[in-house]
Design a protein around this motif. Structure first.
Motif, PDB file in Angstrom:
ATOM      1  N   LEU B 230       5.935  25.623  31.041  1.00  0.00           N
ATOM      2  CA  LEU B 230       5.822  24.360  31.771  1.00  0.00           C
ATOM      3  C   LEU B 230       4.428  24.337  32.371  1.00  0.00           C
ATOM      4  N   GLU B 231       3.658  23.317  32.054  1.00  0.00           N
ATOM      5  CA  GLU B 231       2.275  23.310  32.527  1.00  0.00           C
ATOM      6  C   GLU B 231       1.795  21.881  32.695  1.00  0.00           C
ATOM      7  N   PHE B 232       0.763  21.721  33.487  1.00  0.00           N
ATOM      8  CA  PHE B 232       0.148  20.404  33.631  1.00  0.00           C
ATOM      9  C   PHE B 232      -0.512  20.024  32.330  1.00  0.00           C
ATOM     10  N   GLY B 233      -0.476  18.728  32.016  1.00  0.00           N
ATOM     11  CA  GLY B 233      -1.068  18.286  30.765  1.00  0.00           C
ATOM     12  C   GLY B 233      -1.974  17.092  30.999  1.00  0.00           C
ATOM     13  N   LYS B 234      -2.359  16.484  29.892  1.00  0.00           N
ATOM     14  CA  LYS B 234      -3.230  15.316  29.972  1.00  0.00           C
ATOM     15  C   LYS B 234      -2.359  14.054  29.887  1.00  0.00           C
ATOM     16  N   VAL B 235      -2.685  13.102  30.751  1.00  0.00           N
ATOM     17  CA  VAL B 235      -1.912  11.864  30.781  1.00  0.00           C
ATOM     18  C   VAL B 235      -2.424  10.922  29.701  1.00  0.00           C
ATOM     19  N   GLY B 236      -1.505  10.345  28.908  1.00  0.00           N
ATOM     20  CA  GLY B 236      -1.915   9.490  27.789  1.00  0.00           C
ATOM     21  C   GLY B 236      -2.386   8.117  28.230  1.00  0.00           C
ATOM     22  N   ASN B 237      -1.569   7.442  29.030  1.00  0.00           N
ATOM     23  CA  ASN B 237      -1.864   6.071  29.430  1.00  0.00           C
ATOM     24  C   ASN B 237      -3.159   6.007  30.238  1.00  0.00           C
ATOM     25  N   PRO B 238      -4.168   5.233  29.800  1.00  0.00           N
ATOM     26  CA  PRO B 238      -5.486   5.267  30.465  1.00  0.00           C
ATOM     27  C   PRO B 238      -5.448   4.770  31.905  1.00  0.00           C
ATOM     28  N   LEU B 239      -4.620   3.754  32.189  1.00  0.00           N
ATOM     29  CA  LEU B 239      -4.576   3.243  33.562  1.00  0.00           C
ATOM     30  C   LEU B 239      -3.960   4.273  34.486  1.00  0.00           C
ATOM     31  N   PHE B 240      -2.845   4.820  34.044  1.00  0.00           N
ATOM     32  CA  PHE B 240      -2.175   5.846  34.827  1.00  0.00           C
ATOM     33  C   PHE B 240      -3.072   7.074  34.988  1.00  0.00           C
ATOM     34  N   ALA B 241      -3.815   7.379  33.908  1.00  0.00           N
ATOM     35  CA  ALA B 241      -4.712   8.535  33.963  1.00  0.00           C
ATOM     36  C   ALA B 241      -5.776   8.342  35.034  1.00  0.00           C
ATOM     37  N   GLN B 242      -6.263   7.121  35.159  1.00  0.00           N
ATOM     38  CA  GLN B 242      -7.287   6.833  36.164  1.00  0.00           C
ATOM     39  C   GLN B 242      -6.725   7.026  37.566  1.00  0.00           C
ATOM     40  N   VAL B 243      -5.527   6.505  37.782  1.00  0.00           N
ATOM     41  CA  VAL B 243      -4.883   6.642  39.089  1.00  0.00           C
ATOM     42  C   VAL B 243      -4.659   8.120  39.404  1.00  0.00           C
ATOM     43  N   TYR B 244      -4.165   8.839  38.405  1.00  0.00           N
ATOM     44  CA  TYR B 244      -3.876  10.262  38.567  1.00  0.00           C
ATOM     45  C   TYR B 244      -5.158  11.033  38.891  1.00  0.00           C
ATOM     46  N   GLU B 245      -6.237  10.699  38.187  1.00  0.00           N
ATOM     47  CA  GLU B 245      -7.519  11.382  38.419  1.00  0.00           C
ATOM     48  C   GLU B 245      -8.024  11.119  39.828  1.00  0.00           C
ATOM     49  N   SER B 246      -7.976   9.841  40.261  1.00  0.00           N
ATOM     50  CA  SER B 246      -8.451   9.529  41.611  1.00  0.00           C
ATOM     51  C   SER B 246      -7.630  10.287  42.641  1.00  0.00           C
ATOM     52  N   TYR B 247      -6.323  10.277  42.436  1.00  0.00           N
ATOM     53  CA  TYR B 247      -5.450  10.978  43.384  1.00  0.00           C
ATOM     54  C   TYR B 247      -5.787  12.464  43.410  1.00  0.00           C
ATOM     55  N   SER B 248      -5.903  13.067  42.228  1.00  0.00           N
ATOM     56  CA  SER B 248      -6.159  14.510  42.159  1.00  0.00           C
ATOM     57  C   SER B 248      -7.431  14.877  42.894  1.00  0.00           C
ATOM     58  N   PHE B 249      -8.523  14.203  42.549  1.00  0.00           N
ATOM     59  CA  PHE B 249      -9.793  14.680  43.086  1.00  0.00           C
ATOM     60  C   PHE B 249     -10.074  14.172  44.478  1.00  0.00           C
ATOM     61  N   SER B 250      -9.501  12.993  44.832  1.00  0.00           N
ATOM     62  CA  SER B 250      -9.753  12.493  46.181  1.00  0.00           C
ATOM     63  C   SER B 250      -8.838  13.144  47.192  1.00  0.00           C
ATOM     64  N   ILE B 251      -7.532  13.126  46.875  1.00  0.00           N
ATOM     65  CA  ILE B 251      -6.563  13.441  47.928  1.00  0.00           C
ATOM     66  C   ILE B 251      -6.239  14.935  47.993  1.00  0.00           C
TER      67      ILE B 251
END
Lengths: 290, 320
Positions: B230-251
């Motif tokens: 079980l591991e973290f992976g890459k998010v396929g959906n580009p919009l969701f990926a953007q939200v996920y990236e902002s959350y990860s690196f900002s918060i």
């Protein structure tokens, strides 16, 4: 001329990058790497998030000095440039900004301060440190302010906090910390001191709060606003100045009496013991024992 | 050093400097300033598996000597051990519990075909181990399934032992704790062909040499045994990926600073997630290590199954 000044500033900043130990327990490889990584620029949302988060963390656990430090950096706003300008207006403050001295056990010779005659500011400071059992090494490095000069002003503000304690003769319990916060706010006007002053008293008992507001806050506000701006003082040049004369020069007078948890004689006894050791074995180097 | 006139001149020029817009001022003097949310492009160091003394590998977005990575990772986890579970809850808003429940309950389903001898690698605080034992007991009345919890970091294992002391498995043969390196499981403690199930949850991305981990997994599994990751992976959906990236690196690094007083470890966490190969690449690595996986696609019958759009994913393989 400007280019020379800029180069000098950069070299002083790079030379004086501190290896101040963080309160967090980050392993040293990772910590040193992140310390040398440079400051972190925040956008408005991240700044707001940190303000909220650090404010709540500070109230829940006032011993999280790293959170109070972060609160200070994120709420500094226009008050920090104003403080820097105040430093620039006095020759002493300009010298501090030029030299950018730091205060920790590596830059300040504690042993030398202990040998100074009693009544001098250096001796008062070291006695105060020993009496309270604190050390200047626990100050976090400024992380969230990108302008290097403002970052230094913030670092200086943080590191000089102990001097205000020492010169006013106040210990480090919550009560005295709040008195010093009111004093700092009246003297230097940073929002974080106002926030601590406003919310800190919630952690005191009703009786202590009453005493704080009746006796100490009037002293702090009056003394802080009428004295010289303490951020401009080059404390490292004043180690040998007599403490009472220094207080007169800065316009500070004593606060109401407060109870210390450790008696004054402890420090004097330590000093006597040290002097005895040195007399018995001249020339031997003895490390700090307190 | 300066004459009085010199002082006045330097003061004037410093004031002039101060009037410079702060952005250009700071970027001129401090090339190391970085944005909290705009991370530098990750460098591409050679991912080397031979032990030349000058070989380097990635540690988040940093490049470090290969020999150092293990101790750096060990240090990160010593630092986060005491607040590990609290931070997981805070960062994922408790969702990591859902992922782990689905991983163990639905996908692994231990005990369905009899007692299972499991090894839980990078198992630290015992999240997965406890779920395996509880699931086998509650669903199949199985008290013979056992889990050996293995971790590089003794502090994390200590947290795990503390957790297990509050359960009925303490001091039984159903759970044991060993300090070991997933890349080199000592053969005397972990002989070949021992385990029915090898699980590694949210741990493999921290390992320096992933193929070595896969080789060791294959060695200690019985033929026909299951490898699950079980591991973290890459998010396929580009919009969701953007939200996920902002959350990860900002918060997340800020949360780490506030809750745990440790920004650097959580910065490493989000960087290491970015660094890990994508689901298809990792599935290929598993297949190349000698496991039979499903088809190279996502979903039931595929080599991996995504959770929450790909934030986490489960990779499975059977030893051939």
């Amino acid at each position: 001329m400007a280019a020379v000044l800029r180069r000098a500033t950069v070299s002083v900043l790079r030379r004086s990058t501190p290896h101040v130990r963080c309160i967090s327990s980050t392993p040293s490889l990772l910590r040193d790497a992140s310390q040398n990584d440079g400051p972190i620029a925040l956008n408005w949302f991240e700044n707001a998030f940190l303000v909220g988060g650090s404010a709540i963390a500070s109230i829940l656990d006032p011993r999280r000095a790293d959170m109070i430090a972060v609160l200070g950096e994120t709420t500094a706003g226009p008050a920090l440039p104003r403080l820097r300008d105040r430093m620039l207006e006095s020759p002493e403050g300009r010298r501090v900004l030029r030299d950018r001295p730091l205060i920790n056990t590596q830059t300040v010779d504690m042993e030398k301060l202990r040998t100074l005659p009693e009544g001098t500011f250096g001796h008062t400071y070291v006695t105060w440190l020993d009496r309270c059992g604190v050390t200047p090494d626990t100050r976090d490095r400024v992380m969230y302010i990108t302008d290097p000069e403002l970052a230094y002003v913030m670092q200086r503000y943080r590191e000089c906090h102990d001097f205000y304690h020492a010169i006013c003769g106040l210990p480090v319990d919550v009560f005295s910390e709040l008195a010093i916060k009111y004093f700092e706010f009246a003297n230097m006007g940073l929002p974080v001191s106002a926030l601590s002053a406003a919310f800190g008293p919630l952690r005191l008992t009703a009786k202590k709060r009453e005493r704080l507001f009746k006796e100490f806050v009037p002293w702090a506000l009056r003394c802080g606003s009428s004295s010289k701006s303490l951020i401009t003082v080059y404390w490292e040049e004043r180690w040998e100045t007599n403490t009472e004369e220094l207080k007169k020069e800065l316009g500070i007078w004593d606060p109401p009496p407060v109870r210390w948890s450790k008696l004054l004689t402890e420090a004097a006894r330590e000093a006597a013991r040290r002097a005895q050791r040195e007399a018995a074995a001249p020339g031997s180097t003895s490390g700090p024992s307190v | 050093m300066h004459s009085k006139a010199g002082h006045a001149i330097s003061f004037a020029s410093r004031r002039a400097l101060c009037k410079t817009p702060s952005l250009s001022y700071s970027t001129r003097l401090l090339p190391f300033t970085r944005g909290n949310h705009t991370q530098p492009q990750p460098q591409q160091p050679p991912q080397s598996t031979n032990s030349r003394s000058d070989s380097t590998t990635h540690f988040g977005f940093r490049t470090v000597p290969t020999e150092e990575k293990e101790s750096l990772v060990k240090g990160v986890f010593s630092s986060v051990a005491s607040s590990y579970d609290v931070m997981n809850d805070a960062m994922s808003f408790g969702v990591h519990r859902l992922w782990k429940d689905e991983y163990v309950g639905t996908i692994l389903n231990p005990g369905r075909r009899g007692p299972v001898k499991c090894i839980d690698v990078a198992g630290g605080t015992g999240d997965i181990a406890l779920r395996i034992l509880d699931h086998a007991r509650e669903k199949y009345a199985d008290r013979d399934t056992s889990v050996c919890v293995v971790d590089l970091n003794p502090d994390m294992l200590r947290e795990g032992e503390t957790r297990f002391k509050k359960t009925m498995y303490h001091n039984t043969s159903q759970v044991s704790f060993r300090v070991a390196n997933a890349q080199e499981l000592p053969p005397n403690e972990f002989p070949d062909n021992t385990f029915d199930l090898y699980t590694i949850a949210f741990g493999i991305r921290n390992c320096t040499d992933v193929p070595a981990v896969l080789r060791e997994a294959r060695r200690v599994l019985k033929p026909g045994g299951t490898f699950a990751c079980l591991e973290f992976g890459k998010v396929g959906n580009p919009l969701f990926a953007q939200v996920y990236e902002s959350y990860s690196f900002s918060i997340i690094p800020l949360m780490g600073h506030i809750l745990a007083g440790d920004r650097a470890s959580y910065q490493y966490l989000v960087e290491s997630i970015r660094r890990f190969p994508s689901q298809p690449d990792f599935a290929r690595m598993i297949s190349e290590a000698g496991f039979a996986t499903g088809e190279m696609r996502e979903g039931k019958g595929g080599a991996w199954r995504d959770m929450w759009g790909g934030i986490a994913s489960v990779h499975m393989g059977v030893k051939m």
